[in-house]
Design a protein around this motif. Structure first.
Motif, PDB file in Angstrom:
ATOM      1  N   VAL A  83      53.573  32.882  70.475  1.00 42.18           N
ATOM      2  CA  VAL A  83      52.646  32.741  71.593  1.00 42.18           C
ATOM      3  C   VAL A  83      53.088  31.610  72.523  1.00 42.18           C
ATOM      4  CG1 VAL A  83      50.247  32.292  72.235  1.00 42.18           C
ATOM      5  CG2 VAL A  83      50.754  33.576  70.156  1.00 42.18           C
TER       6      VAL A  83
ATOM      7  N   LEU B  28      48.517  37.562  77.044  1.00 41.38           N
ATOM      8  CA  LEU B  28      47.516  37.071  76.106  1.00 41.38           C
ATOM      9  C   LEU B  28      46.316  38.004  76.146  1.00 41.38           C
ATOM     10  CD1 LEU B  28      47.670  33.261  76.944  1.00 41.38           C
ATOM     11  CD2 LEU B  28      48.840  34.482  75.105  1.00 41.38           C
ATOM     12  N   SER B  29      45.692  38.226  75.007  1.00 37.36           N
ATOM     13  CA  SER B  29      44.604  39.215  74.936  1.00 37.36           C
ATOM     14  C   SER B  29      43.402  38.834  75.789  1.00 37.36           C
ATOM     15  CB  SER B  29      44.185  39.439  73.480  1.00 37.36           C
ATOM     16  OG  SER B  29      43.717  38.244  72.891  1.00 37.36           O
TER      17      SER B  29
ATOM     18  N   ASP C  28      53.109  36.794  65.786  1.00 35.94           N
ATOM     19  CA  ASP C  28      53.045  36.590  67.234  1.00 35.94           C
ATOM     20  C   ASP C  28      53.694  35.254  67.575  1.00 35.94           C
ATOM     21  OD1 ASP C  28      51.639  38.930  67.557  1.00 35.94           O
ATOM     22  OD2 ASP C  28      49.894  38.017  68.507  1.00 35.94           O
TER      23      ASP C  28
ATOM     24  N   HIS D 133      43.493  34.190  73.126  1.00 32.62           N
ATOM     25  CA  HIS D 133      44.323  35.220  72.491  1.00 32.62           C
ATOM     26  C   HIS D 133      43.890  35.398  71.043  1.00 32.62           C
ATOM     27  CE1 HIS D 133      47.782  37.799  71.865  1.00 32.62           C
ATOM     28  NE2 HIS D 133      48.176  37.061  70.842  1.00 32.62           N
TER      29      HIS D 133
ATOM     30  N   TYR E  22      52.731  36.892  74.652  1.00 30.80           N
ATOM     31  CA  TYR E  22      53.129  36.871  73.246  1.00 30.80           C
ATOM     32  C   TYR E  22      54.319  37.793  73.066  1.00 30.80           C
ATOM     33  CZ  TYR E  22      50.884  41.413  72.820  1.00 30.80           C
ATOM     34  OH  TYR E  22      50.556  42.723  73.001  1.00 30.80           O
TER      35      TYR E  22
END
Length: 122
Positions: free
Chosen positions: A46, A11-12, A44, A34, A117
């Protein structure tokens, strides 16, 4: 990425795959978990898991905001039980077009969130 390519990543909001400690307690201060890829040709999938890690409360509520703050459209809330281990909050949820997923908890620093993701180009 070429059409049909699939990439996987953390996740970002995670740093090097480490857990995200949820310190926010309101929607206004919610933490970004994210940010989905922008555009409509990238999807994406997720997956988000969470764990209640502080023994001072038996349960603690986690609230996810998926692209906004409108109830019930954008809000997912779940009570997490201390000692129960990881709970899957979202499993391969399909999102696109730069949706931002944020989170806040009932109590600061009682919940950790992590996940990944799978990004697919159509």
């Amino acid at each position: 990425m070429a059409r049909g390519d699939i990439t996987t990543g953390y996740l970002s909001g995670q740093t090097n795959g480490r857990n995200i400690l949820i310190t926010a307690t309101t929607s206004g201060g919610a933490q970004t978990i994210h940010t989905v890829a922008s555009g409509t040709t990238t999807l994406d999938f997720v997956t988000i898991e969470a764990c209640h890690v502080d023994a001072s409360n038996a349960t603690s509520k986690l609230t996810l905001l998926v692209g906004g703050t409108t109830v019930p459209d954008d809000v997912i809330a779940i009570d997490l039980i201390h000692g129960a281990g990881a709970t899957v909050i979202q499993d391969k949820r399909l999102l696109q077009n730069g949706v931002i997923i944020k989170a806040y908890g009932q109590h600061a620093s009682h919940i950790t969130v992590y996940g990944y993701y799978q990004r697919y180009t159509v």
